[in-house]
Design an enzyme around this catalytic site. Structure first.
Site, mmCIF file in Angstrom:
data_model
loop_
_atom_site.group_PDB
_atom_site.id
_atom_site.type_symbol
_atom_site.label_atom_id
_atom_site.label_comp_id
_atom_site.label_asym_id
_atom_site.label_seq_id
_atom_site.Cartn_x
_atom_site.Cartn_y
_atom_site.Cartn_z
ATOM 1 N N LYS A 116 0.825 -1.209 0.000
ATOM 2 C CA LYS A 116 0.000 0.000 0.000
ATOM 3 C C LYS A 116 0.857 1.257 0.000
ATOM 4 O O LYS A 116 0.513 2.234 -0.651
ATOM 5 C CB LYS A 116 -0.959 0.018 1.197
ATOM 6 C CG LYS A 116 -2.145 -0.920 1.041
ATOM 7 C CD LYS A 116 -3.246 -0.564 2.030
ATOM 8 C CE LYS A 116 -4.444 -1.485 1.881
ATOM 9 N NZ LYS A 116 -5.452 -1.253 2.923
ATOM 10 N N LYS A 199 -4.300 -10.951 -6.676
ATOM 11 C CA LYS A 199 -5.557 -11.307 -6.006
ATOM 12 C C LYS A 199 -6.680 -10.347 -6.405
ATOM 13 O O LYS A 199 -6.420 -9.183 -6.749
ATOM 14 C CB LYS A 199 -5.359 -11.325 -4.490
ATOM 15 C CG LYS A 199 -5.111 -9.968 -3.892
ATOM 16 C CD LYS A 199 -5.368 -9.949 -2.388
ATOM 17 C CE LYS A 199 -5.317 -8.507 -1.932
ATOM 18 N NZ LYS A 199 -5.887 -8.209 -0.675
ATOM 19 N N LYS A 202 -10.533 -4.980 -3.834
ATOM 20 C CA LYS A 202 -11.461 -3.840 -3.853
ATOM 21 C C LYS A 202 -10.854 -2.645 -4.566
ATOM 22 O O LYS A 202 -11.542 -1.836 -5.148
ATOM 23 C CB LYS A 202 -11.722 -3.378 -2.420
ATOM 24 C CG LYS A 202 -12.669 -4.196 -1.628
ATOM 25 C CD LYS A 202 -12.659 -3.625 -0.209
ATOM 26 C CE LYS A 202 -13.391 -4.501 0.757
ATOM 27 N NZ LYS A 202 -13.052 -4.179 2.137
HETATM 28 P P1 AMP Z 1 -10.640 -6.499 3.077
HETATM 29 O O1 AMP Z 1 -11.364 -6.331 1.813
HETATM 30 O O2 AMP Z 1 -9.178 -6.251 2.919
HETATM 31 O O3 AMP Z 1 -11.252 -5.825 4.263
HETATM 32 O O4 AMP Z 1 -10.735 -8.039 3.365
HETATM 33 C C1 AMP Z 1 -11.815 -8.661 4.021
HETATM 34 C C2 AMP Z 1 -11.589 -10.147 4.083
HETATM 35 O O5 AMP Z 1 -11.639 -10.709 2.761
HETATM 36 C C3 AMP Z 1 -10.224 -10.544 4.645
HETATM 37 O O6 AMP Z 1 -10.376 -11.714 5.412
HETATM 38 C C4 AMP Z 1 -9.407 -10.807 3.434
HETATM 39 O O7 AMP Z 1 -8.345 -11.695 3.672
HETATM 40 C C5 AMP Z 1 -10.451 -11.441 2.509
HETATM 41 N N1 AMP Z 1 -10.090 -11.268 1.102
HETATM 42 C C6 AMP Z 1 -9.862 -10.091 0.459
HETATM 43 N N2 AMP Z 1 -9.547 -10.304 -0.831
HETATM 44 C C7 AMP Z 1 -9.573 -11.654 -1.013
HETATM 45 C C8 AMP Z 1 -9.338 -12.512 -2.128
HETATM 46 N N3 AMP Z 1 -9.011 -12.018 -3.307
HETATM 47 N N4 AMP Z 1 -9.436 -13.847 -1.938
HETATM 48 C C9 AMP Z 1 -9.773 -14.357 -0.740
HETATM 49 N N5 AMP Z 1 -10.015 -13.608 0.359
HETATM 50 C C10 AMP Z 1 -9.924 -12.280 0.225
#
Ligand code: AMP
Ligand code: TRP
Length: 334
Positions: A116, A199, A202
């Site tokens: 980031k 990956k 968002k």
């Molecule tokens: P965040 O969007 O960073 O708040 O992530 C929320 C949850 O989704 C966390 O447990 C992340 O590890 C999971 N996560 C985010 N992106 C992925 C992805 N591409 N594949 C699997 N899990 C994800």
């Protein structure tokens, strides 16, 4: 089993950007399963979201949206505690305390920070972005958590949480339970539809990178149609050789509840076109119940706020016990 004998589960999602099927398959789907067997708390981590600048109006909107997506996905407030991080002040309090005990080098080593911060100039990197994992450690440790269901990108943060807890326990006596990450192997890292090397995220530049949980059926069909594939024409799960198709097969498997080997058999001798067409319908159908429930919840924001306030009250009571113990051990006058 009595609640106290169950394992405690804690996880959180940031209310920034649009939640996508990577978040759903990597995290939320596990939350729904775990709420039956464990003592579970699911948080909307707005204090984490502000480690990059947020528009206040959008932050508020997204916070409620994540809450409604939790509920729409099947998290039941009768089974699990759902709450907003900023409504429980103990998170920020313990986060600060842990900051004072965490070596800078350990935070600078975190992959998410490196990724980031690489996107901004040095002057644009906020201290909170560096300190983000100590707040996450506070989230987890406040509830004497056993298991943290997350995607693979968060594994390193849970490992750091464990070493922060161990160091505290060694210095001040047993205070925190040591938590462990819980990964679902098949879905811990859902890859981008536009690039199977990265990956699904968002914050990806292209909106074709992910399928958002609230995308319309036509949008879902369009994104799957243009998703990258690999050379050859076989529908096969082979991560090294066929990363893009393997990703799509895993998504198919999760949304249809069919094992991967069945899917490979079903599409033996068929091409990418046929497979993608069916996959789109599987995802559209898979998201339909969630999307319908979301529409109903949207009509009653007061009802959702009520659930969140009740969740925060319960979370605050539980977190209060840990923070009190921590303060006493540090020598704070109570
Ligand atoms: P965040 O969007 O960073 O708040 O992530 C929320 C949850 O989704 C966390 O447990 C992340 O590890 C999971 N996560 C985010 N992106 C992925 C992805 N591409 N594949 C699997 N899990 C994800
Ligand atoms: N850092 C996590 C993410 O970006 C969100 C998060 C904050 C979290 N606190 C947590 C996840 C505690 C699990 C447990 O996805």
């Amino acid at each position: 089993m009595e609640k106290s004998k169950k394992q405690t589960v804690f996880s959180g999602i940031q209310p920034s950007g649009n939640l996508h099927i990577g978040n759903y398959l990597g995290a939320i789907k596990q939350f729904v399963r775990l709420q039956d067997e464990t003592d579970a708390l699911f948080c909307i981590v707005d204090e984490h979201a502000i480690t990059v600048p947020q528009d206040p109006r959008i932050l508020r909107e997204k916070t409620l949206e994540v809450a409604m997506l939790y509920l729409a996905a099947g998290i039941d407030p009768k089974k699990a505690v759902i709450f907003i991080q900023s409504q429980v002040p103990a998170h920020a309090e313990l986060g600060w305390i842990l900051n004072t005990m965490t070596p800078l080098g350990e935070l600078e080593r975190m992959t998410q920070f490196k990724d980031k911060s690489a996107k901004s100039s040095k002057a644009g990197i906020l201290a909170g972005l560096l300190n983000y994992p100590t707040l996450m450690a506070a989230d987890i440790l406040l509830y004497q958590t056993d298991l943290v269901p997350v995607g693979k990108d968060q594994k390193q943060h849970v490992e750091l949480t464990r070493s922060i807890a161990e160091r505290f326990n060694n210095r001040f006596g047993q205070t925190f339970k040591l938590p462990k990450e819980l990964l679902n192997k098949q879905t811990a890292r859902i890859m981008g539809l536009d690039n199977a090397e990265k990956k699904m995220s968002k914050s990806a530049e292209s909106k074709n990178n992910h399928i958002a949980l609230l995308d319309t059926p036509d949008e879902i069909r369009r994104k799957i149609k243009i998703a990258v594939t690999d050379s050859g024409s076989e529908i096969k799960y082979a991560l090294k050789e066929k990363p893009a198709i393997s990703n799509l097969v895993a998504i198919y498997s999760e949304f249809s509840d069919k094992p991967i080997s069945d899917i490979e058999k079903m599409y033996f001798g068929k091409g990418y076109g046929d497979f993608k067409k069916d996959l789109a319908e599987v995802v559209v159908e898979g998201l339909k119940p969630l999307q319908e429930k979301f529409k109903t919840l949207e009509k009653d924001p007061e009802g959702v706020l009520k659930i969140l306030r009740a969740g925060a009250k319960e979370a605050a009571e539980r977190a209060g016990r840990t923070i009190k113990d921590v303060k006493k051990k540090l020598g704070f006058v109570l």
